[in-house]
Design an enzyme around this catalytic site. Sequence first.
Site, PDB file in Angstrom:
ATOM      1  N   SER A   1       1.017  -1.288   0.041  1.00 33.57           N
ATOM      2  CA  SER A   1       0.017   0.025  -0.104  1.00 33.57           C
ATOM      3  C   SER A   1       0.828   1.295   0.045  1.00 33.57           C
ATOM      4  CB  SER A   1      -0.872   0.075   1.065  1.00 33.57           C
ATOM      5  OG  SER A   1      -0.201   0.075   2.586  1.00 33.57           O
TER       6      SER A   1
ATOM      7  N   HIS B   1      -3.433  -4.113  -4.939  1.00 36.16           N
ATOM      8  CA  HIS B   1      -3.991  -3.402  -3.777  1.00 36.16           C
ATOM      9  C   HIS B   1      -5.058  -3.741  -3.158  1.00 36.16           C
ATOM     10  CE1 HIS B   1      -4.124   0.307  -0.734  1.00 36.16           C
ATOM     11  NE2 HIS B   1      -3.754  -0.937  -0.126  1.00 36.16           N
TER      12      HIS B   1
ATOM     13  N   GLU C   1      -6.850  -1.876  -6.246  1.00 34.48           N
ATOM     14  CA  GLU C   1      -6.168  -0.882  -7.280  1.00 34.48           C
ATOM     15  C   GLU C   1      -4.961  -1.716  -8.100  1.00 34.48           C
ATOM     16  OE1 GLU C   1      -5.779   3.140  -4.777  1.00 34.48           O
ATOM     17  OE2 GLU C   1      -4.508   1.770  -4.032  1.00 34.48           O
TER      18      GLU C   1
ATOM     19  N   ASN D   1      -4.931   6.523  -1.229  1.00 31.93           N
ATOM     20  CA  ASN D   1      -4.103   7.193  -0.309  1.00 31.93           C
ATOM     21  C   ASN D   1      -3.322   8.450  -0.453  1.00 31.93           C
ATOM     22  OD1 ASN D   1      -4.687   5.250   1.774  1.00 31.93           O
ATOM     23  ND2 ASN D   1      -2.964   3.730   1.179  1.00 31.93           N
TER      24      ASN D   1
END
Length: 515
Positions: A123, A144, A156, A194
Site C-alpha cells: 500500500s 492493492h 487498485e 491514499n
Amino acid sequence: MTALDRTSTVAVVGTGTMGQGIAQVALLAGHRVLLHDAAPGRAQVAADAVAGRLDRLVAKGRLGATDLKEALARLVPVESTPDLAGAALVVEAVVEDLAVKQALFAELEAVVGDDCLLATNTSSLPVTAVAGALRLPGRLVGLHFFNPAPLLPLVEVVAGAATGAAAVTTAYDTAAAWGKTPVRCTDTPGFVVNRIARPFYAEALRVYEERVADPATIDAVLRECGGFAMGPFELMDLIGQDVNEAVTRSVWEAFFHDPKFTPSLAQRRLVESGRLGRKTGRGWFGYSPDSGGARGARDGGGVSAPEFPPHTAEPAVGPPSIVLRGDLGPARALAGLFGESGIEVREEPADGPGAIMLPGGVPLRLADGLPMPAPGVRFDLALDYRTATRVAVAPCAGVHAGAVDHAVGLFQALGKDVSVIAEVPGLIVARTVAMLVDLATDAVARQVASARDIDTAMRQGVSYPLGPLEWGELISAAYVRDLLDALHRDSPTGRYAPCRELRRRADAAGGVISS
C-alpha cells in the site's frame, strides 16, 4: 477477458489478516489456493482461520454446505517456497519492507514458471522498486486490496515502470472475475486512494490545530453537512493513528515534502503518547472496552468520560424575511428551501459575491476562502442542502450576537442543527472538498488514473458520497479555484495553490464566479 481460468492455482504468501482475506476471495472464486508463510506452522493456522470464516458464512446462509466442502478441499497450506512452483498467480502480502519483498520475489522467481503473474499487495512501497530485483520485472503488478479484503470491493491495479500491459490486463480482469471493482493506476505515491484522501484528514487536523472546533464537531459537520460516512477523527481512530500518520508521512516524503501532504504535529503527539485509537482504547476519543463505542473527548485527548456531543447551537429565532442578493453559487438551492419553510424571500441582483442579507444589513455568505468583512457571517458548503442535517456557521470578529442568532435560526428553520465555530477561511467542508477536487484533478492531468477510475476508487475505497471530480463539476471548477486561491493568499506555503489543470478548467468554464 484474460482473467485467470478457475482451474489455475493461486498462491498467497503472507498469512496475516490481509493474506487470509485475499486467500478467501480467490478460494470463493473457485481457485485452488496455496497458503505460505515464512514462519513454520503459520500457514496451517491461517488455513484454519479461513475455514472458520467460511463456516460462519454457512451458518449465516451465505455459503452452501457443498460449496464449503469443495472450497476447503482447494485450500492447501504449504511450508516451503518450492511448493508454490505450479502457481499461475502469486500474491504477496508480507511486511511493508522493500528489502523483504524484493528478496521474496527473487526467491519466487526461481521456482515459478516464467508465465506466472506476480503481484504485490503493498500500500505504500513503489511497485517499480519491488520489481527492481527481478529477472522479469514486467510480470510484477500491484494488486492493492482494501481491508477487509472479502468485504471491500476496491482493488487498485498498479502498473510499475516495467510492468507489461498484458500483466496489468490479466490482473485487472482477474480481480473483476473475483467480484471486485478494479481500477487501473500508475505507480505513484499512495496510488489513488491514499494519495487523494490525504486532505480529508489533513484539513480536519489543521482546523483542530487552529482551535476552530473540537474533533467531535468537525466530524459531525463533515458527516451531516458534507455527507461523508465517517468523520476524519473517528476514522483515524478506527484505522489507527500510527497507521494513518505513517501513510501520510510516507506520501509526504515520497513527494519530496510537498506542502500539500504535510503531516500534522497534533497527530504526531497523539502517536507519541500511545493513544492510537480503538486498538489502544484511546485516540481522539475514548473507547469503552466492553462495547468498543466512542465515549469522546472534546479536547481531543480521548479521556474516559461521558460522550461529548458535537457543538450544537441552542434554538434561536430566525428572521421572518431575507433578501437574496446575487448568485449563491453552489448554495443556490437554499433560495427554494427558505421559501418552502415559510420565510419571505426577496431577490436582488448584485455585482459582487452572492449573500443572504439578514436584518440590519448583515451579510450571510457561503464559505469562499476569503476573510469575512465585518459585520458578517459565513456558512459552510453542503453536499445537498435539502438532505443535510447540520450546517456550520462562523461569525466574523465583532459581529453582534443578534446577527449570529438570526443566522442560526435561519438554518434551524430548515430543520438543521447548527454548529457555531470560530472564523476560519474556507470553513470545514468547503476547504476539504476543494482540496480533494484539486488533488484528483492533478492526478488526472498527470495520468495517474482516469477520471472515472479516480471517482470509483474514492467512492468504493473510502465511501465518499461523490467522487471528487464529480463533486468538482457539481460546485464548479471556478468556485474551487477561487476558494483555493483565497486560502493560498491567507497561507502562502503552496499547500493551497490550485494545480494548473484546475485553473485551466476554471478558465475554460468562464472564469470567476459570484458566490
